[in-house]
Design a protein around this motif. Structure first.
Motif, PDB file in Angstrom:
ATOM      1  N   ILE A 169     -13.540   6.931  18.245  1.00 27.30           N
ATOM      2  CA  ILE A 169     -14.648   7.877  18.100  1.00 27.30           C
ATOM      3  C   ILE A 169     -14.557   8.430  16.682  1.00 27.30           C
ATOM      4  N   CYS A 170     -15.527   8.091  15.861  1.00 26.11           N
ATOM      5  CA  CYS A 170     -15.506   8.548  14.471  1.00 26.11           C
ATOM      6  C   CYS A 170     -16.885   8.321  13.856  1.00 26.11           C
ATOM      7  N   HIS A 171     -17.037   8.748  12.630  1.00 27.13           N
ATOM      8  CA  HIS A 171     -18.300   8.573  11.917  1.00 27.13           C
ATOM      9  C   HIS A 171     -18.557   7.082  11.683  1.00 27.13           C
ATOM     10  N   PRO A 172     -19.807   6.633  11.796  1.00 30.57           N
ATOM     11  CA  PRO A 172     -20.109   5.206  11.601  1.00 30.57           C
ATOM     12  C   PRO A 172     -19.604   4.645  10.274  1.00 30.57           C
ATOM     13  N   SER A 173     -19.603   5.454   9.229  1.00 33.04           N
ATOM     14  CA  SER A 173     -19.155   4.958   7.926  1.00 33.04           C
ATOM     15  C   SER A 173     -17.676   4.575   7.953  1.00 33.04           C
ATOM     16  N   ILE A 174     -16.889   5.281   8.770  1.00 32.59           N
ATOM     17  CA  ILE A 174     -15.463   4.953   8.879  1.00 32.59           C
ATOM     18  C   ILE A 174     -15.291   3.625   9.607  1.00 32.59           C
ATOM     19  N   LYS A 175     -16.102   3.405  10.638  1.00 31.31           N
ATOM     20  CA  LYS A 175     -16.034   2.124  11.349  1.00 31.31           C
ATOM     21  C   LYS A 175     -16.442   0.973  10.433  1.00 31.31           C
ATOM     22  N   ILE A 176     -17.427   1.218   9.598  1.00 33.97           N
ATOM     23  CA  ILE A 176     -17.862   0.180   8.652  1.00 33.97           C
ATOM     24  C   ILE A 176     -16.730  -0.150   7.683  1.00 33.97           C
ATOM     25  N   GLU A 177     -16.034   0.887   7.220  1.00 35.66           N
ATOM     26  CA  GLU A 177     -14.915   0.667   6.295  1.00 35.66           C
ATOM     27  C   GLU A 177     -13.810  -0.155   6.959  1.00 35.66           C
ATOM     28  N   LEU A 178     -13.490   0.165   8.213  1.00 40.54           N
ATOM     29  CA  LEU A 178     -12.466  -0.593   8.934  1.00 40.54           C
ATOM     30  C   LEU A 178     -12.918  -2.035   9.179  1.00 40.54           C
ATOM     31  N   LYS A 179     -14.185  -2.216   9.494  1.00 40.33           N
ATOM     32  CA  LYS A 179     -14.701  -3.573   9.724  1.00 40.33           C
ATOM     33  C   LYS A 179     -14.651  -4.399   8.441  1.00 40.33           C
ATOM     34  N   ASN A 180     -14.948  -3.762   7.316  1.00 40.87           N
ATOM     35  CA  ASN A 180     -14.859  -4.473   6.037  1.00 40.87           C
ATOM     36  C   ASN A 180     -13.426  -4.927   5.767  1.00 40.87           C
ATOM     37  N   CYS A 181     -12.473  -4.051   6.085  1.00 41.38           N
ATOM     38  CA  CYS A 181     -11.061  -4.428   5.932  1.00 41.38           C
ATOM     39  C   CYS A 181     -10.725  -5.604   6.846  1.00 41.38           C
ATOM     40  N   ALA A 182     -11.209  -5.534   8.089  1.00 42.26           N
ATOM     41  CA  ALA A 182     -10.934  -6.607   9.049  1.00 42.26           C
ATOM     42  C   ALA A 182     -11.537  -7.930   8.588  1.00 42.26           C
ATOM     43  N   ASN A 183     -12.734  -7.894   8.038  1.00 49.31           N
ATOM     44  CA  ASN A 183     -13.383  -9.121   7.570  1.00 49.31           C
ATOM     45  C   ASN A 183     -12.632  -9.745   6.399  1.00 49.31           C
ATOM     46  N   LEU A 184     -12.075  -8.892   5.529  1.00 49.03           N
ATOM     47  CA  LEU A 184     -11.314  -9.414   4.392  1.00 49.03           C
ATOM     48  C   LEU A 184     -10.014 -10.087   4.834  1.00 49.03           C
ATOM     49  N   LEU A 185      -9.501  -9.666   5.986  1.00 47.47           N
ATOM     50  CA  LEU A 185      -8.212 -10.185   6.456  1.00 47.47           C
ATOM     51  C   LEU A 185      -8.359 -11.196   7.590  1.00 47.47           C
ATOM     52  N   CYS A 186      -9.571 -11.565   7.923  1.00 43.74           N
ATOM     53  CA  CYS A 186      -9.820 -12.331   9.149  1.00 43.74           C
ATOM     54  C   CYS A 186      -9.147 -13.702   9.175  1.00 43.74           C
ATOM     55  N   SER A 187      -8.863 -14.278   8.022  1.00 48.20           N
ATOM     56  CA  SER A 187      -8.281 -15.630   8.001  1.00 48.20           C
ATOM     57  C   SER A 187      -6.783 -15.624   7.708  1.00 48.20           C
ATOM     58  N   GLU A 188      -6.178 -14.446   7.639  1.00 52.07           N
ATOM     59  CA  GLU A 188      -4.762 -14.363   7.278  1.00 52.07           C
ATOM     60  C   GLU A 188      -3.872 -14.551   8.503  1.00 52.07           C
ATOM     61  N   GLU A 189      -2.707 -15.142   8.266  1.00 52.38           N
ATOM     62  CA  GLU A 189      -1.750 -15.364   9.347  1.00 52.38           C
ATOM     63  C   GLU A 189      -0.550 -14.423   9.262  1.00 52.38           C
ATOM     64  N   ILE A 190      -0.265 -13.923   8.068  1.00 51.44           N
ATOM     65  CA  ILE A 190       0.845 -12.989   7.871  1.00 51.44           C
ATOM     66  C   ILE A 190       0.343 -11.809   7.043  1.00 51.44           C
ATOM     67  N   LEU A 191       0.618 -10.595   7.517  1.00 48.63           N
ATOM     68  CA  LEU A 191       0.214  -9.390   6.798  1.00 48.63           C
ATOM     69  C   LEU A 191       1.405  -8.435   6.695  1.00 48.63           C
ATOM     70  N   THR A 192       1.426  -7.666   5.624  1.00 51.40           N
ATOM     71  CA  THR A 192       2.473  -6.663   5.418  1.00 51.40           C
ATOM     72  C   THR A 192       1.815  -5.327   5.088  1.00 51.40           C
ATOM     73  N   PHE A 193       2.134  -4.313   5.881  1.00 48.18           N
ATOM     74  CA  PHE A 193       1.557  -2.984   5.680  1.00 48.18           C
ATOM     75  C   PHE A 193       2.666  -1.972   5.389  1.00 48.18           C
ATOM     76  N   TYR A 194       2.396  -1.097   4.446  1.00 48.37           N
ATOM     77  CA  TYR A 194       3.201   0.111   4.264  1.00 48.37           C
ATOM     78  C   TYR A 194       2.353   1.271   4.782  1.00 48.37           C
ATOM     79  N   THR A 195       2.866   1.982   5.776  1.00 46.35           N
ATOM     80  CA  THR A 195       2.098   3.071   6.391  1.00 46.35           C
ATOM     81  C   THR A 195       2.825   4.393   6.212  1.00 46.35           C
ATOM     82  N   ASP A 196       2.060   5.469   6.240  1.00 51.92           N
ATOM     83  CA  ASP A 196       2.662   6.802   6.151  1.00 51.92           C
ATOM     84  C   ASP A 196       1.714   7.821   6.768  1.00 51.92           C
ATOM     85  N   GLY A 197       2.265   8.972   7.115  1.00 53.18           N
ATOM     86  CA  GLY A 197       1.478  10.066   7.673  1.00 53.18           C
ATOM     87  C   GLY A 197       1.778  11.357   6.945  1.00 53.18           C
TER      88      GLY A 197
END
Length: 511
Positions: A84-112
């Motif tokens: 549940i969030c603003h549509p623009s945030i979902k669009i941003e996440l979808k754009n990220c997903a589309n850029l990574l859609c063909s990858e088999e290995i990913l590495t993330f550094y996360t923080d809070g």
């Protein structure tokens, strides 16, 4: 730091796979040790068993989003329906997903990041950066609301990273949160989580979604512990993103209706958000301010009103002490007397002469009756501990307590505690340089009335990290200390009052 690539997993209970190195670390290291080592946790749940079989729907109404038929076949479908969030945030996440859609290995550094926690202006943010070589270098940051904590912020970073990952992907996540790694590992070992276990876990809705994504997207996820503030370029960048994300006005909230195909009911707060934590403990936190207000308005507690307002009393440890049962019997006359005496002393309603005079006006002399020991003040609860005749006893009690505290921490501390003796000696509680009567502002005054000073518990918090052990040795220490307080001050005083009453022919039978 060890190789970040997932190692050969071992199968456990046909539902989870846990990296061998993590299992060894978890069995031999404390939570404190986890912050100084790299930890790998690997999971790939089987398609047959869903770790969310006991996940639950919510009665609150925070979204009109329809519930899909799970599992979903498109990465963006999860973004649309699980958040549940603003549509623009979902669009941003979808754009990220589309850029990574063909990858088999990913590495993330996360923080809070959590700012101004404990106030009405608290901010909770998270962020991540994708750093796998020869893949799109993308980043994301966001904010969340309700029940802010560093663990929740860190977990949201992990969740949003998994949301944009494609199906059948191998994912390395680097985080400085030992708590998230421990939670992840615990859920992996448990397999299918019972409703009772789940409803006691903080942020269980968030973790339900994490494990649902792992299961339905067939992800191989490895969590690595990276030391915080270690000048790691990627970790520092994730930290910067998290701090910036905390100021984003549009938050992301987990849509509880995403799990509506499950069977158990949630509790909700004001129809705004699911209480995704131990409801009993959460309710206790809500009630505590009401109790606090009633205490500072209690006339009997006027002698310590300043200490209450200044936070000089540790109510958590005081509660532990008041509830402590010194015997094996669950209920007995002696237990009732012991707990009754403690409650009366800490509430300043112990039957001193002024209270006896009020209750039995025909037995006690009229007018003000001075302290039996010093004759310098009225005999009231507030005077106990401030009497000149108590000074030497108070000094003896505090000196012996300082030695006992040092010994008990040494016996329960692995290694050599840094500057323990200096910490104890410099504590205001163990300051015995006062001349004459004890000051009412001295933390020892609280001790005499069976209240636990924050100056004492600070030492326990600093040197005993394990919560269960901390309470255990505190009770052992405090029981000995209070036995001396009662013997040197309360019992001695009681004996003198009884002698005085016998002179006036005041007996128990006449009361």
């Amino acid at each position: 730091m060890t190789d970040s690539r997932p190692k050969s997993p071992q199968k456990i209970d046909n539902t989870t796979t846990v990296d061998t190195s993590m299992e060894e670390v978890a069995n031999t290291s404390s939570t404190h040790d986890l912050s100084h080592s790299e930890i790998d946790v690997t999971s790939r749940d089987s398609q047959e068993k869903d770790p969310l079989k006991s996940s639950t729907p919510c009665s609150s109404d925070v979204s009109n989003i329809s519930v899909p038929h799970l599992p979903l076949n498109n990465v963006t479908d999860y973004i649309d329906t699980a958040l549940i969030c603003h549509p623009s945030i979902k669009i941003e996440l979808k754009n990220c997903a589309n850029l990574l859609c063909s990858e088999e290995i990913l590495t993330f550094y996360t923080d809070g990041s959590v700012q101004n926690i404990g106030t009405t202006h608290s901010l909770s943010g998270y962020g991540w950066i994708q750093t796998q070589p020869l893949t799109p270098r993308i980043s994301f940051k966001g904010s969340t609301v309700f029940f802010p904590s560093s663990s929740k912020s860190e977990s949201m970073g992990i969740l949003t990273a998994l949301l944009v990952a494609p199906f059948n992907c191998r994912i390395n996540i680097y985080t400085d949160s030992a708590n998230c790694i421990t939670t992840f590992n615990t859920r992996m070992h448990l397999g299918i989580v019972s409703p009772h276990q789940k409803l006691k876990q903080s942020n269980f809705l968030l973790w339900d979604l994490i494990f649902l994504l792992i299961n339905q997207k067939n992800l191989l996820v490895t969590l690595h512990k990276v030391p915080g503030h270690s000048n790691n370029l990627y970790n520092d960048e994730a930290d910067t993103l998290a701090k910036a994300g905390a100021h984003i006005r549009e938050p992301i909230i987990i849509n509880h209706k995403f799990f509506a195909h499950q069977s158990l009911g949630f509790a909700s707060w004001n129809r705004l958000h699911v209480i995704d934590r131990n409801v009993r403990k959460w309710a206790d936190n809500v009630i505590q301010p009401l109790i606090f207000n009633s205490m500072i308005n209690n006339k009997a507690l006027t002698p310590i009103k300043k200490q209450i307002l200044d936070g000089e009393i540790d109510w958590t440890f005081t509660k532990e002490w008041l509830n402590h049962n010194n015997s094996d019997a669950l209920c007995s006359i002696n237990l009732s007397k012991q707990q009754g005496n403690k409650i009366k002393k800490c509430n300043f309603i112990y039957p001193t002469i002024d209270i006896q005079q009020r209750n039995y006006p025909h037995l006690y002399p009229l007018g003000s009756i001075p302290c039996i020991q010093c004759s310098d003040a009225h005999d009231v609860n507030a005077h106990v501990g401030l009497c000149n005749d108590h000074s030497n006893d108070v000094v003896t009690i505090l000196m012996e307590a300082a030695y006992d505290l040092y010994d008990i921490i040494i016996d329960n501390y692995s290694g050599t505690p840094f500057a323990l003796r200096e910490t104890i000696e410099s504590s205001p509680l163990f300051n015995i340089t006062f001349s004459g009567a004890l000051s009412q502002t001295h933390p020892g005054y609280l001790l005499i009335h069976h209240l636990v000073p924050s100056d004492l518990t600070t030492i326990f918090y600093n040197y005993i990290k394990d919560k269960k052990l901390r309470f255990s040795i505190f009770i052992k220490f405090f029981k000995t200390l209070m036995r001396k307080v009662d013997s040197y001050i309360w019992v001695k005083r009681y004996s003198l009052i009884k002698s005085w009453e016998r002179i006036l022919s005041i007996t128990k039978n006449k009361k």
